[in-house]
Design an enzyme around this catalytic site. Structure first.
Site, short mmCIF file in Angstrom:
data_model
loop_
_atom_site.label_atom_id
_atom_site.label_comp_id
_atom_site.label_asym_id
_atom_site.label_seq_id
_atom_site.Cartn_x
_atom_site.Cartn_y
_atom_site.Cartn_z
N ASN A 150 0.85 -1.19 0.00
CA ASN A 150 0.00 0.00 0.00
C ASN A 150 0.89 1.24 0.00
OD1 ASN A 150 -1.94 1.98 0.38
ND2 ASN A 150 -2.25 1.52 2.55
N LYS A 154 0.05 4.29 -0.21
CA LYS A 154 -0.58 5.46 0.41
C LYS A 154 -0.39 6.68 -0.51
CE LYS A 154 -0.05 3.34 4.92
NZ LYS A 154 0.15 3.53 6.37
N HIS A 192 -9.44 1.02 5.47
CA HIS A 192 -8.12 1.22 6.08
C HIS A 192 -8.25 2.14 7.29
CE1 HIS A 192 -3.93 2.46 6.58
NE2 HIS A 192 -3.61 1.38 5.90
N GLU A 206 -6.65 4.58 8.26
CA GLU A 206 -6.53 6.01 7.97
C GLU A 206 -7.82 6.58 7.39
OE1 GLU A 206 -1.80 5.28 7.24
OE2 GLU A 206 -3.09 5.68 5.51
N GLU A 219 -5.04 -5.00 10.90
CA GLU A 219 -4.04 -3.96 11.08
C GLU A 219 -4.24 -3.29 12.44
OE1 GLU A 219 -4.37 -0.84 8.18
OE2 GLU A 219 -6.45 -0.47 8.70
N GLY A 234 3.01 2.17 11.49
CA GLY A 234 3.96 3.27 11.44
C GLY A 234 4.73 3.50 12.72
N SER A 270 3.65 -2.22 10.69
CA SER A 270 5.11 -2.22 10.87
C SER A 270 5.73 -3.55 10.42
CB SER A 270 5.48 -1.92 12.32
OG SER A 270 5.10 -0.60 12.67
#
Length: 262
Positions: free
Chosen positions: A12, A14, A104, A106, A174, A180, A220
């Site tokens: 991904n 992003k 996702h 985000e 996730e 991250g 990660s």
């Protein structure tokens, strides 16, 4: 990892790489995997570029006969109409996209996507022949308040409402607290949640669907920890974020079988 489910390593990107950078990246990744004698078919590799890159990447994959799957990072719950800025699943299908990421963390965090929106987008993907990569996961606050797996299990139950038993779907766990952060979940933690997510698929869609559905871990993921995840029986691949933007690192993740007895 189940031997009858082809591992999926999904990158991904992003909001990174313009269409020219995308060409250079895909070419270099292809060459790197060829030089490493990566066996085609042993692992499915998918890339999820920004929307503005999709046509360019599709053309490159076709022209150079590169065996990577293509996916979109999101799609609209609507098929067409006055929805400025949104992207229809029909558009993605016309670009030979195979997958689309849905829900996702985000999107849930920054665009306030609810479980019901994720469910509507899942249906939109399936209407257009796209395999939804349904993302579920918990924040550190969720983990402390509800315990492991409760939130992602609930999210997946809503997303699968009305999905046909023979639908082609992918589930991605996730943990938001790991994305991250550089601090991934442990393989044991990933396995515990992924097993419960597979049980949700079995409950909603049946045992056959649960057996064939791939459940990915994302958060990660690195070349140094991928082997540990892939040893687990209910982890069938990875949804890779930052590491998918570094050719050598992503290629090493794809080649996880060199480091794990599967």
């Amino acid at each position: 990892m189940a031997v009858n489910r082809t591992p999926l390593i999904a990158g991904n990107w992003k909001m990174n790489l313009d269409h020219l950078q995308a060409v250079a990246f895909v070419q270099k990744l292809h060459w790197t995997l060829k030089e490493a004698k990566h066996e085609a078919g042993s692992v499915e590799v998918a890339v999820f570029p920004p929307f503005t890159d999709l046509r360019t990447v599709q053309t490159l994959l076709d022209a150079d006969k590169i065996d990577f799957a293509l996916g979109g990072q999101d799609l609209s719950a609507h098929d067409s109409g006055a929805y400025t800025g949104e992207i229809s699943g029909q558009f993605l299908a016309k670009l030979d996209a195979k997958y689309v990421i849905i829900g996702h963390s985000e999107r849930r965090q920054f665009h306030n996507e609810t479980d019901e929106v994720v469910a509507a987008k899942t249906q939109a993907a399936l209407r257009h022949g796209l395999a939804p990569v349904i993302c579920v996961g918990e924040t550190s606050e969720d983990l402390e308040k509800f315990g492991a797996s409760a939130v992602p299990v609930g999210q997946l139950e809503v997303a699968l409402e009305g999905v046909a038993a023979d639908a082609d779907i992918v589930v991605a766990y996730e943990p938001v607290w790991a994305i991250g952060s550089g601090q991934a979940a442990t393989p044991d933690q990933a396995q515990e949640v992924c097993a419960k997510l597979r049980a949700v698929v079995a409950d909603k869609l049946g045992a056959d669907a649960a057996a064939r559905t791939r459940v990915l871990y994302g958060g990660s993921v690195k070349s140094g920890n991928i082997a540990g995840f892939m040893r687990e029986p209910d982890v069938d691949g990875a949804l890779v974020g930052g590491a998918s933007l570094v050719v050598d690192e992503f290629a090493a993740i794809v080649r996880f079988q060199k480091h794990v007895g599967v």
